[in-house]
Structures are given as structure tokens and as C-alpha cells.
Design an enzyme around this catalytic site. Sequence first.
Site, PDB file in Angstrom:
ATOM      1  N   ASN A  22      12.498  39.936 105.563  1.00 30.51           N
ATOM      2  CA  ASN A  22      13.035  40.482 104.310  1.00 30.51           C
ATOM      3  C   ASN A  22      13.837  41.750 104.608  1.00 30.51           C
ATOM      4  O   ASN A  22      13.979  42.144 105.763  1.00 30.51           O
ATOM      5  CB  ASN A  22      11.896  40.737 103.323  1.00 30.51           C
ATOM      6  CG  ASN A  22      10.885  41.712 103.890  1.00 30.51           C
ATOM      7  OD1 ASN A  22      11.213  42.846 104.181  1.00 30.51           O
ATOM      8  ND2 ASN A  22       9.656  41.235 104.080  1.00 30.51           N
ATOM      9  N   ARG A  23      14.322  42.397 103.566  1.00 30.20           N
ATOM     10  CA  ARG A  23      15.285  43.492 103.737  1.00 30.20           C
ATOM     11  C   ARG A  23      14.661  44.865 103.978  1.00 30.20           C
ATOM     12  O   ARG A  23      15.364  45.863 103.978  1.00 30.20           O
ATOM     13  CB  ARG A  23      16.192  43.562 102.497  1.00 30.20           C
ATOM     14  CG  ARG A  23      17.154  42.397 102.405  1.00 30.20           C
ATOM     15  CD  ARG A  23      17.956  42.456 101.120  1.00 30.20           C
ATOM     16  NE  ARG A  23      18.643  43.734 100.969  1.00 30.20           N
ATOM     17  CZ  ARG A  23      19.181  44.164  99.828  1.00 30.20           C
ATOM     18  NH1 ARG A  23      19.096  43.432  98.750  1.00 30.20           N
ATOM     19  NH2 ARG A  23      19.786  45.331  99.775  1.00 30.20           N
TER      20      ARG A  23
END
Length: 213
Positions: A22-23
Site C-alpha cells: 500500500n501507499r
Amino acid sequence: MNLLVTAGPTREPLDPVRYLTNRSSGKMGYALASAGIQLGHRVTLISGPTSLNVPVNVDYVPVETAQQMFEATRTHLARADAAIFSAAVADYRPASFAENKIKKAEARLTIDLVRNPDILGSVRREFSFEGVLVGFAAETENLEENARGKLEDKSCDFVVANLVSQCGIGFDSDHNEALLVYPDRSEILPMQTKGDLAHLIVQAVQEAINRRG
Ligand code: C5P
């Protein structure tokens, strides 16, 4: 105090060359670890892969997957007085790992996912941790309501809530604003650097320890 911090994303392997992630940049968690050291505490930082420098004097425990973060947390929580869970743990992982690189073939490919352990949710119930516990809630809507739900579900002392839909703050930014959600009140921490915010959060942890006596 002995402070444990989880940080960064987790990486969930699919085959030898691919993973789901994820980011999360890990910046908030690393800022918390630095603030802990600057304020004179012992800090253990359990972190997924990031491109950040590990703060000096931190006990650094690198992990990749959610399951590894779960086991590392179980091990290191035993000597912690407080724990802040800022990691962006992948909720799901591929159900199986392909030993060889998955080749392209059909127009569609379905990947089967299974739930990862809820690390924060295991802290009170499974690990029987009695110290001060802080969760994070990154939300795109109904910030306080969702954060309060997490506070109660996971028996946290407080939850650090932030809206990730606003631009310029949150993921990969050097700035953030947050709402500290306690069982009986909430407190706004206005937009500032993640370093300054981290100092306020670690001080709030110290105050929670002091309140317990
Ligand atoms: O992903 P979610 O918004 O539910 O995360 C809330 C809190 O739970 C965060 O503090 C995060 O670090 C923690 N968490 C965890 N293990 C998971 C998912 C989330 O410790 N599997």
C-alpha cells in the site's frame, strides 16, 4: 518508558517477483520513533519496508509481511510500557505463494486473498498487554465516528485519526493533522510537520501513563 512503534506498509508476496502492498511511506511511524528517542525514551521500531533512514539509537526490527509483524509485536510487546500502532498493515494476503513467476495467459486472472491477523486487535485479547495502547485510523469519511469504533473495539487508550482524502497531508507527505480520540473527549492537533505532531503524540502517551499512576 519503553515504547514500541509499528510503522510502514507490509509486503505480501504473490510470486518470486511480485507482492501486494500500500501507499504508506512510514514517515509518521519513523517520526514517532525519533520523537520517542528525543524525549528520552527507549524505542523499538517494528517496520515494514520503507526508504527511510532508521533513527539513531532505535532498536530496529525489520519485517516484511503482516504475519512477521504480528510475531515481532508479540515478542517485543512483553517489555513495552506503551505501544503505538502506526503501520499500514495489509488486511489481506495472497492465499498461496507461487514458487515460480506467474505467466500471463488468459485475459482475466483471479487472485485469492485471505485475511491477515489484526495485530492491534490482538494486543489486549491475545497478548494480554496492559500498557498504554494507541491505534491509528486513516479514514476517508466519518472520521471521529470510525476512530471511536476502533478505540472501543481494540481497547485503545486513544486513537490518532486522520483524513486521508485531503491533499497535502497523510500518505507520503511531510505534514499531517490529526484528531486524538479518547474515550471521553477528542482533541484537534492542527496541520504541522509529522515531526512536531509525533512529539505531541508521544507526550500524550506519557500523559496517559502518568494518569494511570
Ligand atoms: O487498517 P485500519 O484502519 O483498521 O487500522 C487501524 C489500526 O490498526 C492502525 O493502528 C493499524 O496500525 C492497526 N492494524 C494492525 N493490524 C492490522 C490492521 C490494522 O495492527 N491487520
